[in-house]
Design a protein around this motif. Structure first.
Motif, PDB file in Angstrom:
ATOM      1  N   SER A  35      -7.046 146.503   9.062  1.00 31.45           N
ATOM      2  CA  SER A  35      -6.502 147.422   8.072  1.00 31.45           C
ATOM      3  C   SER A  35      -7.508 147.797   6.996  1.00 31.45           C
ATOM      4  O   SER A  35      -7.469 148.901   6.490  1.00 31.45           O
ATOM      5  CB  SER A  35      -5.255 146.821   7.440  1.00 31.45           C
ATOM      6  N   THR A  36      -8.392 146.884   6.625  1.00 32.79           N
ATOM      7  CA  THR A  36      -9.402 147.219   5.631  1.00 32.79           C
ATOM      8  C   THR A  36     -10.740 146.677   6.070  1.00 32.79           C
ATOM      9  O   THR A  36     -10.812 145.648   6.713  1.00 32.79           O
ATOM     10  CB  THR A  36      -9.060 146.631   4.246  1.00 32.79           C
ATOM     11  N   SER A  51     -18.369 137.478  -7.547  1.00 32.86           N
ATOM     12  CA  SER A  51     -17.137 138.075  -7.049  1.00 32.86           C
ATOM     13  C   SER A  51     -16.939 137.657  -5.601  1.00 32.86           C
ATOM     14  O   SER A  51     -17.810 137.030  -5.010  1.00 32.86           O
ATOM     15  CB  SER A  51     -17.191 139.596  -7.169  1.00 32.86           C
ATOM     16  N   VAL A  52     -15.790 138.001  -5.057  1.00 31.38           N
ATOM     17  CA  VAL A  52     -15.499 137.739  -3.654  1.00 31.38           C
ATOM     18  C   VAL A  52     -15.447 139.077  -2.934  1.00 31.38           C
ATOM     19  O   VAL A  52     -14.729 139.990  -3.343  1.00 31.38           O
ATOM     20  CB  VAL A  52     -14.158 136.993  -3.491  1.00 31.38           C
ATOM     21  N   LEU A  53     -16.218 139.188  -1.876  1.00 33.11           N
ATOM     22  CA  LEU A  53     -16.245 140.381  -1.047  1.00 33.11           C
ATOM     23  C   LEU A  53     -15.619 140.012   0.298  1.00 33.11           C
ATOM     24  O   LEU A  53     -16.126 139.124   0.985  1.00 33.11           O
ATOM     25  CB  LEU A  53     -17.685 140.851  -0.854  1.00 33.11           C
ATOM     26  N   VAL A  54     -14.513 140.653   0.656  1.00 33.57           N
ATOM     27  CA  VAL A  54     -13.838 140.378   1.919  1.00 33.57           C
ATOM     28  C   VAL A  54     -14.331 141.375   2.953  1.00 33.57           C
ATOM     29  O   VAL A  54     -14.265 142.590   2.738  1.00 33.57           O
ATOM     30  CB  VAL A  54     -12.310 140.461   1.762  1.00 33.57           C
ATOM     31  N   VAL A  55     -14.833 140.869   4.068  1.00 31.90           N
ATOM     32  CA  VAL A  55     -15.397 141.693   5.132  1.00 31.90           C
ATOM     33  C   VAL A  55     -14.530 141.519   6.370  1.00 31.90           C
ATOM     34  O   VAL A  55     -14.280 140.392   6.793  1.00 31.90           O
ATOM     35  CB  VAL A  55     -16.861 141.283   5.434  1.00 31.90           C
ATOM     36  N   ARG A  56     -14.084 142.639   6.949  1.00 31.72           N
ATOM     37  CA  ARG A  56     -13.207 142.589   8.124  1.00 31.72           C
ATOM     38  C   ARG A  56     -13.852 143.305   9.302  1.00 31.72           C
ATOM     39  O   ARG A  56     -14.944 143.850   9.201  1.00 31.72           O
ATOM     40  CB  ARG A  56     -11.857 143.195   7.793  1.00 31.72           C
ATOM     41  N   ASP A  57     -13.138 143.315  10.414  1.00 34.98           N
ATOM     42  CA  ASP A  57     -13.641 143.851  11.681  1.00 34.98           C
ATOM     43  C   ASP A  57     -14.257 145.250  11.575  1.00 34.98           C
ATOM     44  O   ASP A  57     -15.278 145.524  12.196  1.00 34.98           O
ATOM     45  CB  ASP A  57     -12.506 143.919  12.715  1.00 34.98           C
ATOM     46  N   ASP A  58     -13.653 146.134  10.793  1.00 35.31           N
ATOM     47  CA  ASP A  58     -14.155 147.506  10.767  1.00 35.31           C
ATOM     48  C   ASP A  58     -15.395 147.689   9.898  1.00 35.31           C
ATOM     49  O   ASP A  58     -15.890 148.800   9.736  1.00 35.31           O
ATOM     50  CB  ASP A  58     -13.056 148.506  10.417  1.00 35.31           C
ATOM     51  N   VAL A  72     -19.035 135.930   0.076  1.00 31.88           N
ATOM     52  CA  VAL A  72     -18.724 136.887   1.142  1.00 31.88           C
ATOM     53  C   VAL A  72     -17.783 136.165   2.091  1.00 31.88           C
ATOM     54  O   VAL A  72     -18.120 135.128   2.648  1.00 31.88           O
ATOM     55  CB  VAL A  72     -19.995 137.354   1.887  1.00 31.88           C
ATOM     56  N   GLN A  73     -16.591 136.711   2.235  1.00 33.86           N
ATOM     57  CA  GLN A  73     -15.579 136.100   3.083  1.00 33.86           C
ATOM     58  C   GLN A  73     -15.379 136.982   4.311  1.00 33.86           C
ATOM     59  O   GLN A  73     -14.880 138.099   4.209  1.00 33.86           O
ATOM     60  CB  GLN A  73     -14.287 135.974   2.283  1.00 33.86           C
TER      61      GLN A  73
END
Length: 159
Positions: A35-36, A51-58, A72-73
């Motif tokens: 989704s993001t 800070s926290v940076l959320v990294v997903r599949d896309d 980096v999550q």
């Protein structure tokens, strides 16, 4: 109709339904789109620039700029992913092992689906560039991944 025929007919109908649901689920779980892609600032420490940076599949194939001290999550949408870690641990350190997150409510509790996400956390240490990579060969039970869904990589530029 005999009772044996009714039982067989009922079983066949349930089997067909389970197969259809399984096929639909595999199509969704095998996707590399979430989704993001990247969301910065999900959590911010006001005493520093961390800070926290959320990294997903896309985010696959993208380059991300992060300040030193940031987290980096990486969250990938399938438990079939094997995260290789950081290419430059002195720049971007992996913090612990990859862990499987709870199965989302949209994922039926059927063994072998692989639709529970995995999470790996990293800390941006010093300025430089590092890659985070992950690979998988399976996109569902007995389903090989197509070439475009076998590899994941992001480049992290720590500033």
């Amino acid at each position: 109709m005999s009772s044996l025929a009714r039982v067989h007919r009922g079983f066949a109908a349930r089997y067909a339904l389970v197969c259809a649901l399984f096929a639909a689920l595999i199509a969704g779980c095998g996707s590399t789109t979430a989704s993001t892609g990247v969301s910065a600032g999900a959590a911010t420490d006001t005493s520093s620039a961390a800070s926290v940076l959320v990294v997903r599949d896309d985010a696959n194939g993208k380059t991300l700029d992060v300040p030193a001290g940031s987290t980096v999550q990486l969250i990938l949408a399938s438990s079939y992913w094997h995260v290789a870690g950081s290419s430059a641990p002195a720049v971007l350190r992996q913090d612990g092992a990859t862990r499987v997150l709870p199965r989302p409510s949209t994922c039926p509790n059927i063994p072998g689906l692989g639709c529970a996400p995995v999470q790996t956390q990293f800390t941006a240490l010093t300025p430089g560039t590092a890659s985070i990579t992950a690979d998988r060969t399976t996109c569902g039970e007995a389903r090989n991944c197509p070439p475009g869904q076998q590899h994941f990589a992001v480049t992290v530029v720590v500033q």
